[in-house]
Design an enzyme around this catalytic site. Structure first.
Site, PDB file in Angstrom:
ATOM      1  N   TYR A  32       9.899 117.675 -41.801  1.00  0.00           N
ATOM      2  CA  TYR A  32      10.943 118.613 -41.397  1.00  0.00           C
ATOM      3  C   TYR A  32      10.444 120.055 -41.278  1.00  0.00           C
ATOM      4  O   TYR A  32      11.186 120.928 -40.876  1.00  0.00           O
ATOM      5  CB  TYR A  32      12.083 118.590 -42.429  1.00  0.00           C
ATOM      6  CG  TYR A  32      11.584 118.881 -43.824  1.00  0.00           C
ATOM      7  CD1 TYR A  32      11.415 120.186 -44.265  1.00  0.00           C
ATOM      8  CD2 TYR A  32      11.236 117.847 -44.682  1.00  0.00           C
ATOM      9  CE1 TYR A  32      10.909 120.453 -45.531  1.00  0.00           C
ATOM     10  CE2 TYR A  32      10.746 118.098 -45.942  1.00  0.00           C
ATOM     11  CZ  TYR A  32      10.581 119.402 -46.361  1.00  0.00           C
ATOM     12  OH  TYR A  32      10.078 119.660 -47.607  1.00  0.00           O
ATOM     13  N   GLY A  33       9.189 120.307 -41.629  1.00  0.00           N
ATOM     14  CA  GLY A  33       8.699 121.682 -41.690  1.00  0.00           C
ATOM     15  C   GLY A  33       7.430 121.892 -40.892  1.00  0.00           C
ATOM     16  O   GLY A  33       7.372 121.602 -39.698  1.00  0.00           O
ATOM     17  N   LEU A  35       4.741 120.355 -40.692  1.00  0.00           N
ATOM     18  CA  LEU A  35       4.034 119.178 -40.169  1.00  0.00           C
ATOM     19  C   LEU A  35       4.605 118.690 -38.835  1.00  0.00           C
ATOM     20  O   LEU A  35       4.006 117.844 -38.175  1.00  0.00           O
ATOM     21  CB  LEU A  35       4.077 118.031 -41.186  1.00  0.00           C
ATOM     22  CG  LEU A  35       3.245 118.235 -42.450  1.00  0.00           C
ATOM     23  CD1 LEU A  35       3.526 117.131 -43.458  1.00  0.00           C
ATOM     24  CD2 LEU A  35       1.763 118.297 -42.126  1.00  0.00           C
ATOM     25  N   GLU A 107       0.531 118.037 -49.860  1.00  0.00           N
ATOM     26  CA  GLU A 107       1.824 118.578 -50.293  1.00  0.00           C
ATOM     27  C   GLU A 107       1.866 118.871 -51.794  1.00  0.00           C
ATOM     28  O   GLU A 107       2.928 119.156 -52.340  1.00  0.00           O
ATOM     29  CB  GLU A 107       2.956 117.615 -49.915  1.00  0.00           C
ATOM     30  CG  GLU A 107       3.098 117.381 -48.422  1.00  0.00           C
ATOM     31  CD  GLU A 107       3.613 118.590 -47.653  1.00  0.00           C
ATOM     32  OE1 GLU A 107       3.755 119.684 -48.233  1.00  0.00           O
ATOM     33  OE2 GLU A 107       3.878 118.440 -46.452  1.00  0.00           O
TER      34      GLU A 107
END
EC number: 4.3.2.8
Length: 168
Positions: A32-33, A35, A107
């Site tokens: 969602y970010g 990536l 992450e």
């Protein structure tokens, strides 16, 4: 070498995160970010040295979540508070165990993010899809009061430019 063990989830075969799965199964991961396609860290999903990642499509969370931009490096974070915020838009990739281990390390799982599961609606597919996602459950209380996004873009109107790792 296995990545850090994430105590909150398991692979599709039930093995703890960061362990080998010789079945060759691919695990769906919702991003969602940074990536996502067109975002600063998307290149790591394309790098075959980390394992395999195949794009499945655009998707959104079935439940609302708070997606905030937080910290000194303006990092997008999905707070593990289902039911608050917005349905969050992103992409689903099917990844092999090697890529999953790489993503755990990338992450900073489980210290910065925790690999958990959630359900998404994948464009063109009927019914929900359960995916891994990197959320955060430990954060300063003021993050809950930051503006919630539904679709992250590092160059968005929010004006909070992501500071890439190589610049830190």
């Amino acid at each position: 070498m296995p990545g850090p063990e994430c105590k909150w989830s398991t692979t599709e075969t039930g093995a703890p995160c960061g362990t080998d799965d010789s079945s060759g199964r691919l695990a769906p991961v919702f991003v969602y970010g940074t990536l996502k396609t067109g975002q600063p860290n998307h290149r790591v999903l394309l790098d075959g040295a980390h394992g395999r990642a195949a794009f499945r499509g655009r998707a959104h969370t079935l439940e609302p979540y708070p997606l905030v931009i937080a910290g000194e490096h303006n990092i997008p974070r999905l707070l593990n508070l289902p039911g608050r915020g917005h349905r969050v838009f992103g992409e689903v990739y099917e990844v092999d165990e090697r890529m999953l281990r790489f993503l755990d390390e990338f992450e900073s799982c489980p210290d910065m993010y925790q690999r958990t599961r959630l359900h998404v609606a994948l464009e063109g597919v009927r019914g929900p899809l359960e995916c891994f996602v990197y959320t955060t459950a430990t954060y300063p209380p003021e993050w809950v009061h930051l503006p919630y996004l539904d679709d992250y873009d590092s160059q968005g109107k929010h004006g909070l430019r992501y500071n890439p790792r190589e610049n830190r």
